[in-house]
Design a protein around this motif. Sequence first.
Motif, PDB file in Angstrom:
ATOM      1  N   GLU A  40       0.839  -1.198   0.000  1.00  0.00           N
ATOM      2  CA  GLU A  40       0.000   0.000   0.000  1.00  0.00           C
ATOM      3  C   GLU A  40       0.881   1.259   0.000  1.00  0.00           C
ATOM      4  O   GLU A  40       0.621   2.209  -0.749  1.00  0.00           O
ATOM      5  CB  GLU A  40      -0.916  -0.039   1.221  1.00  0.00           C
TER       6      GLU A  40
ATOM      7  N   SER B 193      -4.478  -0.994  -3.109  1.00  0.00           N
ATOM      8  CA  SER B 193      -5.422  -0.078  -2.476  1.00  0.00           C
ATOM      9  C   SER B 193      -6.302  -0.881  -1.524  1.00  0.00           C
ATOM     10  O   SER B 193      -6.784  -1.960  -1.873  1.00  0.00           O
ATOM     11  CB  SER B 193      -6.282   0.580  -3.556  1.00  0.00           C
TER      12      SER B 193
ATOM     13  N   GLU C 166      -9.674  -0.282   0.561  1.00  0.00           N
ATOM     14  CA  GLU C 166     -10.792   0.652   0.665  1.00  0.00           C
ATOM     15  C   GLU C 166     -11.928   0.016   1.457  1.00  0.00           C
ATOM     16  O   GLU C 166     -12.069  -1.207   1.465  1.00  0.00           O
ATOM     17  CB  GLU C 166     -11.310   1.014  -0.733  1.00  0.00           C
TER      18      GLU C 166
ATOM     19  N   THR D  48     -18.208  -1.167   0.258  1.00  0.00           N
ATOM     20  CA  THR D  48     -19.436  -0.368   0.148  1.00  0.00           C
ATOM     21  C   THR D  48     -20.653  -1.119   0.678  1.00  0.00           C
ATOM     22  O   THR D  48     -21.636  -0.507   1.071  1.00  0.00           O
ATOM     23  CB  THR D  48     -19.693   0.053  -1.311  1.00  0.00           C
TER      24      THR D  48
ATOM     25  N   LYS E  73     -13.120  -4.510   4.323  1.00  0.00           N
ATOM     26  CA  LYS E  73     -12.204  -3.798   3.420  1.00  0.00           C
ATOM     27  C   LYS E  73     -12.141  -4.555   2.103  1.00  0.00           C
ATOM     28  O   LYS E  73     -12.152  -5.783   2.074  1.00  0.00           O
ATOM     29  CB  LYS E  73     -10.787  -3.732   4.008  1.00  0.00           C
TER      30      LYS E  73
ATOM     31  N   THR F 187      -3.552  -1.363  -7.743  1.00  0.00           N
ATOM     32  CA  THR F 187      -3.604  -0.075  -8.424  1.00  0.00           C
ATOM     33  C   THR F 187      -3.022  -0.261  -9.826  1.00  0.00           C
ATOM     34  O   THR F 187      -2.492  -1.340 -10.153  1.00  0.00           O
ATOM     35  CB  THR F 187      -2.768   0.974  -7.671  1.00  0.00           C
TER      36      THR F 187
END
Length: 155
Positions: A85, A91, A93, A96, A102, A107
């Motif tokens: 990272e 990445s 994140e 949602t 996570k 990337t």
Amino acid sequence: MSNTAVIPFSTTLHVKDTCLCLHAQRAARALARRFDAALKPHGMTNQQFSLMMALNRPEPPTIGPVASLLAMDRTTLTAALKPLERRGWVSVEPDTKDKRGKRLSLTDAGMAALSAALPVWVRLHAEVEDALTAIDADSLRRGLVEISNPPHRGP
């Protein structure tokens, strides 16, 4: 006087010669050293290559399935992700669908690094398989998978 049991040296030799765990660990360390050396010019270790390859999926996975695939606990995986990272290769994140979870993804820079390292892995992997004389690579893989995924026993 001591009541300590004495294990005969012949037993030590037997364990040395037959212990599947010992032989698997020695082979894993030897392979890791070879792949680490080959991947070093690309700025990654074999573990990092495997981790990044595990993230190369159509949808960004959560930590659980990646940890399971790599036979790591979640804490160890989280620690292994940190340098990737920081380098901008991975990445991490929030999910949602579940804010506690996570999602992990490569990337563009991570995909470029992985793509550059892949031919090195392919070449060395072929060399390792070609050098096997006692067993064919597919039988070895099947045996290792069988050991790493034992049948479920119990309630």
